[in-house]
Design a protein around this motif. Structure first.
Motif, PDB file in Angstrom:
ATOM      1  N   ARG A 138       0.830  -1.205   0.000  1.00  0.00           N
ATOM      2  CA  ARG A 138       0.000   0.000   0.000  1.00  0.00           C
ATOM      3  C   ARG A 138       0.866   1.258   0.000  1.00  0.00           C
ATOM      4  O   ARG A 138       0.541   2.252  -0.660  1.00  0.00           O
ATOM      5  N   LEU A 139       1.975   1.228   0.731  1.00  0.00           N
ATOM      6  CA  LEU A 139       2.878   2.384   0.753  1.00  0.00           C
ATOM      7  C   LEU A 139       3.456   2.653  -0.627  1.00  0.00           C
ATOM      8  O   LEU A 139       3.518   3.809  -1.078  1.00  0.00           O
ATOM      9  N   GLU A 161      -1.275  14.967   1.736  1.00  0.00           N
ATOM     10  CA  GLU A 161      -2.458  15.143   0.894  1.00  0.00           C
ATOM     11  C   GLU A 161      -3.117  16.498   1.086  1.00  0.00           C
ATOM     12  O   GLU A 161      -3.575  17.109   0.111  1.00  0.00           O
ATOM     13  N   ILE A 167      -5.810   4.547   0.430  1.00  0.00           N
ATOM     14  CA  ILE A 167      -4.824   3.479   0.249  1.00  0.00           C
ATOM     15  C   ILE A 167      -3.668   3.605   1.235  1.00  0.00           C
ATOM     16  O   ILE A 167      -3.067   2.606   1.654  1.00  0.00           O
ATOM     17  N   SER A 168      -3.365   4.803   1.645  1.00  0.00           N
ATOM     18  CA  SER A 168      -2.230   5.045   2.532  1.00  0.00           C
ATOM     19  C   SER A 168      -2.267   4.130   3.761  1.00  0.00           C
ATOM     20  O   SER A 168      -3.308   3.979   4.402  1.00  0.00           O
ATOM     21  N   TYR A 186       0.720   4.079  -2.844  1.00  0.00           N
ATOM     22  CA  TYR A 186       0.468   5.450  -2.414  1.00  0.00           C
ATOM     23  C   TYR A 186       1.512   6.391  -3.017  1.00  0.00           C
ATOM     24  O   TYR A 186       1.182   7.465  -3.542  1.00  0.00           O
ATOM     25  N   ALA A 208      -5.682   8.152  -2.720  1.00  0.00           N
ATOM     26  CA  ALA A 208      -4.365   7.943  -2.084  1.00  0.00           C
ATOM     27  C   ALA A 208      -4.501   7.930  -0.576  1.00  0.00           C
ATOM     28  O   ALA A 208      -3.850   7.151   0.120  1.00  0.00           O
TER      29      ALA A 208
END
Length: 447
Positions: free
Chosen positions: A116-117, A397, A444-445, A120, A441
């Motif tokens: 996931r990272l 973000e 997902i982060s 992202y 994002a």
């Protein structure tokens, strides 16, 4: 130093606690001058200490090779800064993987977080590239200024046009970046520094040694030396030493909070002994402290890390085996603090703890419990919990979508009355990435 004998004739050296080590180091740093050559003997002695030998084996190389490396690196930064910085990042990443692989778990949960990272980072890559290009080419940014002799003791200064005027004295923000104590870089402050320049504020991004090349006492010492440098030098850049605030995000908030509490305790003990604390800086010189999403009690954080598939034991190595001694909240229960706690708390500037209630990396209770402990200790503290915000929203973000909670908090502290009006009147810039992409994002982060 106490030595206990075992029945089998072996000896065991009792290492000094991190709190005791920090008190000694911070006292020394607060009295240092700006002559970097005067640091050399202190660094050499520190490398001979038991705590360094026990937890930093294999991390020193010969002075001759180190000198050659520094000269070569300085040449690279002068002539090819982008290439040199990214090459160093690659080398550091390989070195980090080799040194620390034994401290990480590779179960499904940990691998899922890693995936996931990566996703992202890829989603936000175009915005990251824009920030990076500005960071390396904006002439207002004075990059990689050495503030001490140790590895990573560099800082960046974001100088607004207002500071260039004759006799200028503009507000100063000292920013300490996050990065889980492992992957931080002062360049993470770029979005904040660029934004604050628009309001006539100098930002100083202070770097520090990352683990495993340094443990948390080393990092706090680095931040302390960076703060000392600011008070001794920032007037040369048009800064006002009577209007300085300290802030940190995530790991940086932890280190900055450790510095504040340890330094205030040091000053209070000094005053209790009937001595004047006439050093290069005092916590009373700071106008405010802003801590964003900080992990303020590392021992309590262990179960949360385990629940996410991460190995909490790595923090034992980061703290040189002393989790309570490297936790700001735990320091408030220390017998030394209780002895002079009221006087120590009176030295502290107003404290503002900010946290998002959707933070997956550091739970919101970290700031809530630290705020309660500070209040009980007599400190002036404000707890600011924002609904729907994650660990990275205030620093990644949010600023990318042109909503910057950090700036909204900093400006009233630095500029006083009328700051909110200036924010409202500021020209609204377009988002750095499509809003739907930024929203996705954030989901997902892993943070």
């Amino acid at each position: 130093m106490e030595v206990r004998r075992r029945s089998n004739a072996e000896t065991k050296v009792e290492l000094p606690g991190s709190h005791s080590v920090l008190q000694q180091r911070l006292r020394s740093v607060s009295q240092e001058s700006d002559e970097l050559l005067m640091y050399a003997a202190d660094v050499q002695e520190r490398e001979k200490s038991p705590i360094h030998e026990a937890y930093a084996e294999g991390q020193t190389i010969s002075a001759k090779v180190m000198g050659f490396h520094d000269d070569l690196e300085s040449w690279g930064y002068r002539n090819f800064p982008v290439i040199t910085d990214h090459f160093n990042f690659l080398v550091y990443g390989v070195d980090l993987a080799v040194r620390s692989i034994r401290w990480f778990q590779f179960g499904f949960a940990a691998c899922w977080l890693g995936f996931r990272l990566c996703l992202y980072a890829v989603m936000l890559l175009p915005a990251f590239v824009r920030i990076m290009l500005t960071y390396y080419h904006d002439p207002r940014i004075h990059r990689r200024i050495r503030y001490g002799p140790a590895e990573r003791e560099y800082l960046d200064i974001y100088v607004p046009k207002e500071a260039l005027e004759k006799g200028a004295k503009v507000p100063v923000v000292i920013a300490v970046m996050g990065g889980a104590f492992i992957i931080g870089h002062r360049g993470y402050n770029a979005q904040l520094g660029l934004r604050l320049m628009e309001f006539g504020i100098i930002t100083v991004g202070v770097d520090y040694r990352n683990f495993p090349r340094g443990c948390i006492p080393d990092m706090v010492e680095d931040v302390s030396r960076g703060v000392r440098w600011v008070f001794q030098n920032i007037e040369r850049y048009g800064g006002d030493i009577s209007n300085v605030m300290l802030m940190g995000q995530s790991a940086g908030a932890h280190l900055a909070a450790m510095l504040l509490l340890e330094h205030s305790l040091l000053e209070a003990k000094h005053i209790a002994d009937g001595k004047d604390f006439n050093d290069n800086w005092s916590v009373k010189d700071l106008q405010a402290f802003l801590g964003i999403s900080g992990p303020y009690h590392l021992e309590k954080l262990g179960p949360h890390l385990s629940s996410r598939g991460l190995y909490p034991g790595i923090m034992t190595h980061m703290t040189a085996g002393d989790l309570p001694g490297c936790s700001p909240e735990a320091l408030l229960q220390n017998k030394e603090w209780k002895a002079v706690g009221k006087a120590a708390a009176s030295q502290l500037p107003p404290l503002h703890l900010f946290h998002g209630d959707c933070d997956k990396a550091v739970p919101v209770w970290s700031s809530e419990q630290f705020a309660a402990a500070l209040k009980d200790a007599g400190a002036k503290v404000v707890l600011d919990v924002r609904k729907g915000m994650t660990h990275t929203y205030p620093v990644v973000e949010g600023p990318m979508r042109r909503h910057d909670p950090q700036v909204e908090l900093v400006l009233p502290m630095m500029l006083g009355t009328g700051a909110e009006k200036r924010i409202a009147e500021e020209k609204q810039l377009p988002p750095m990435a499509p809003l739907r992409m930024l929203d996705l994002a954030g989901i997902i982060s892993p943070f």
